[in-house]
Design a protein around this motif. Structure first.
Motif, PDB file in Angstrom:
ATOM      1  N   PRO A 159       2.027   8.675 -18.326  1.00 30.63           N
ATOM      2  CA  PRO A 159       1.401   9.994 -18.497  1.00 30.63           C
ATOM      3  C   PRO A 159       0.039   9.926 -19.190  1.00 30.63           C
ATOM      4  O   PRO A 159      -0.763  10.852 -19.090  1.00 30.63           O
ATOM      5  CB  PRO A 159       2.415  10.751 -19.364  1.00 30.63           C
ATOM      6  CG  PRO A 159       3.721  10.055 -19.123  1.00 30.63           C
ATOM      7  CD  PRO A 159       3.380   8.618 -18.892  1.00 30.63           C
ATOM      8  N   ARG A 160      -0.243   8.826 -19.887  1.00 30.09           N
ATOM      9  CA  ARG A 160      -1.541   8.718 -20.580  1.00 30.09           C
ATOM     10  C   ARG A 160      -2.618   8.069 -19.716  1.00 30.09           C
ATOM     11  O   ARG A 160      -3.766   7.915 -20.135  1.00 30.09           O
ATOM     12  CB  ARG A 160      -1.376   7.907 -21.875  1.00 30.09           C
ATOM     13  CG  ARG A 160      -0.299   8.480 -22.783  1.00 30.09           C
ATOM     14  CD  ARG A 160      -0.463   8.019 -24.179  1.00 30.09           C
ATOM     15  NE  ARG A 160      -1.673   8.598 -24.774  1.00 30.09           N
ATOM     16  CZ  ARG A 160      -2.012   8.456 -26.042  1.00 30.09           C
ATOM     17  NH1 ARG A 160      -1.244   7.760 -26.845  1.00 30.09           N
ATOM     18  NH2 ARG A 160      -3.107   8.993 -26.518  1.00 30.09           N
ATOM     19  N   THR A 161      -2.265   7.641 -18.511  1.00 24.61           N
ATOM     20  CA  THR A 161      -3.249   6.963 -17.660  1.00 24.61           C
ATOM     21  C   THR A 161      -4.256   7.975 -17.131  1.00 24.61           C
ATOM     22  O   THR A 161      -3.881   8.994 -16.552  1.00 24.61           O
ATOM     23  CB  THR A 161      -2.552   6.251 -16.476  1.00 24.61           C
ATOM     24  OG1 THR A 161      -1.493   5.455 -16.978  1.00 24.61           O
ATOM     25  CG2 THR A 161      -3.538   5.385 -15.717  1.00 24.61           C
ATOM     26  N   ARG A 162      -5.516   7.655 -17.329  1.00 23.23           N
ATOM     27  CA  ARG A 162      -6.587   8.597 -16.966  1.00 23.23           C
ATOM     28  C   ARG A 162      -7.469   8.050 -15.852  1.00 23.23           C
ATOM     29  O   ARG A 162      -7.959   8.799 -15.025  1.00 23.23           O
ATOM     30  CB  ARG A 162      -7.441   8.809 -18.227  1.00 23.23           C
ATOM     31  CG  ARG A 162      -8.608   9.731 -18.084  1.00 23.23           C
ATOM     32  CD  ARG A 162      -8.201  11.135 -18.449  1.00 23.23           C
ATOM     33  NE  ARG A 162      -9.300  12.067 -18.286  1.00 23.23           N
ATOM     34  CZ  ARG A 162      -9.319  13.020 -17.356  1.00 23.23           C
ATOM     35  NH1 ARG A 162      -8.317  13.168 -16.526  1.00 23.23           N
ATOM     36  NH2 ARG A 162     -10.345  13.836 -17.283  1.00 23.23           N
ATOM     37  N   LEU A 163      -7.664   6.718 -15.860  1.00 21.23           N
ATOM     38  CA  LEU A 163      -8.727   6.130 -15.051  1.00 21.23           C
ATOM     39  C   LEU A 163      -8.254   4.822 -14.425  1.00 21.23           C
ATOM     40  O   LEU A 163      -7.511   4.059 -15.036  1.00 21.23           O
ATOM     41  CB  LEU A 163      -9.917   5.856 -15.985  1.00 21.23           C
ATOM     42  CG  LEU A 163     -11.185   5.265 -15.438  1.00 21.23           C
ATOM     43  CD1 LEU A 163     -11.883   6.255 -14.504  1.00 21.23           C
ATOM     44  CD2 LEU A 163     -12.138   4.901 -16.586  1.00 21.23           C
ATOM     45  N   LEU A 164      -8.731   4.593 -13.179  1.00 15.08           N
ATOM     46  CA  LEU A 164      -8.511   3.307 -12.509  1.00 15.08           C
ATOM     47  C   LEU A 164      -9.879   2.694 -12.216  1.00 15.08           C
ATOM     48  O   LEU A 164     -10.786   3.399 -11.751  1.00 15.08           O
ATOM     49  CB  LEU A 164      -7.757   3.540 -11.196  1.00 15.08           C
ATOM     50  CG  LEU A 164      -7.653   2.347 -10.247  1.00 15.08           C
ATOM     51  CD1 LEU A 164      -6.517   1.416 -10.660  1.00 15.08           C
ATOM     52  CD2 LEU A 164      -7.429   2.805  -8.811  1.00 15.08           C
TER      53      LEU A 164
END
Ligand code: PMP
Ligand code: GLN
Length: 392
Positions: A159-164
């Motif tokens: 849930p904390r992943t923002r960017l790839l």
């Protein structure tokens, strides 16, 4: 007493590129390590820069970049990829892709956000994430063709992943993501509401007729993808440090908000010269690919003759060689011995991995060099078997 860089930066030490180029200089080794050409870009481009220095502009450029350059970038993006970006609000110029990456990551991330890095990744990504107060999570390209396992990617998202971060064509492995691969990636990105920074600095160095597909051109991607490119590789002027980003106004504004306090603006007259170069790219790019294709073949043949395990890269200007067929399994020790005993410098691939064991048997050789340099390196490399004792 002051005892060295902050905790944030200490883990990154010295860049592998500086380290290996220094070793090459010290030992007079042929430098196939750091990725810079041993030739310059075209004379007409130098003449355009000299003219711009003579007649100006020589004062600060606009923070966003010279309008002439942003307009040339907009025209090219539309001609090549059918991408339409407003040069005022959706395109910005940075001091190289390096600064564009730093400013974009720092502009977009909140402290504590997670960023997914695909191993092997360009060395500056984790350092930029750390400086932005973010955390990296990793997913590795697997197998000889460096496939991305989507299930593994999905398992890495929280849930904390923002960017790839995506890099295609890839440095160091030369992978060029195909349209179907990018479509699959786009579905994951949309499903998990991620932002993406795509590093496409090698967009014009792609071989065997394969197209370079910018992720931003796929359905639903335009509003969440920041595309970064650079003139360094395309025009063989790495020292001019002119990079740029294209993206939705909100994401470009985020990158600008960092850029204004990093360099504020990028060198003025060289931007004017690069505007002309980008306008000439349709005629220039096919010859660039032909020349790099020849260099790729010279290096591939030389590496094959040594017995190292090699596969032809699809793009960019590096070959990753497997050192295990010659009995080695430690890329760093191998590169050290190669520079000091054989006279050729290369990059240990573990520098592009968080999980260094995955890259420990791989070594990167650059072919952004004159054919004579590559042939001379090939001759030295032939001595590899006699001269070097496996360092295991
Ligand atoms: N990204 C990748 C993948 C690179 O290989 C490089 C090195 N050229 C950069 C970014 C940095 O580009 P620049 O020289 O324009 O800062
Ligand atoms: N991009 C170059 C490489 O991969 C290095 C640029 C640098 O030294 N920062 O070799």
């Amino acid at each position: 007493m002051y005892a060295g860089p902050s905790q944030k930066l200490k883990p990154f030490g010295e860049s592998i590129f500086s380290e290996m180029t220094r070793l090459a200089v010290e030992h007079k080794a042929i430098n196939l390590s750091q990725g810079f050409p041993d030739f310059d870009g075209p004379d007409w481009l130098k003449a355009a820069a000299i003219d711009a220095v003579r007649h100006g502009p020589n004062q600060y450029a606009p923070m966003t970049g010279q309008p002439a350059l942003r307009q040339a970038i907009a025209r090219k993006a539309e001609r090549w990829y059918g991408m339409r970006y407003d040069p005022d609000t959706e395109i910005s110029v940075f001091s190289g892709a390096t600064e564009a990456i730093f400013s974009s990551i720092n502009g977009l991330l909140e402290p504590g956000d997670e960023v997914i890095l695909i191993e092997p990744y360009y060395d500056s990504y984790p350092a930029c994430v750390a400086m932005a107060g973010g955390h990296c999570r990793y997913v590795a390209l697997r197998g000889p063709s460096f496939d991305l396992d989507l299930a593994e990617l999905v398992a890495t998202i929280t849930p904390r992943t923002r960017l790839l971060m995506l890099n295609t064509p890839n440095n160091p492995c030369g992978k060029v993501f195909s349209r179907p691969e990018l479509e699959a990636l786009a579905r994951v990105v949309t499903a998990h509401d991620l932002l993406v920074i795509t590093d496409e600095v090698y967009e014009h160095i792609v071989f065997d007729g394969q197209p370079h597909v910018p992720l931003a051109t796929l359905p639903g991607m335009r509003e969440r993808v920041l595309t970064i490119s650079s003139t360094a590789k395309t025009f063989s002027m790495t020292g001019w440090k002119i990079g740029y980003v294209l993206g939705p106004a909100s994401m470009v504004a985020a990158a600008r908000s960092a850029h204004q306090f990093v360099t504020f603006c990028t060198v003025s007259p060289f931007q004017m010269a690069m505007a002309q170069a980008i306008d000439r790219i349709d005629d220039y790019a096919p010859e660039l690919v032909r020349e790099y294709d020849r260099r790729r073949q010279v290096l591939m043949a030389a590496l094959q003759d040594t017995g190292l395990g090699v596969r032809s890269p699809q793009g960019a200007y590096f070959v990753l060689a497997d050192i295990r067929p010659l009995g080695y399994d430690d890329d760093r020790a191998f590169c050290h011995q190669l520079a000091t005993e054989v006279g050729v410098a290369a990059i240990p691939a573990s520098a592009f991995y968080r999980h260094t064991d995955i890259g420990r048997h791989l070594v990167r050789f650059a072919f952004c060099k004159n054919e004579a340099t590559l042939s001379a390196a090939g001759e030295k490399l032939l001595k590899l078997r006699e001269k070097m004792q496996p360092c295991v």
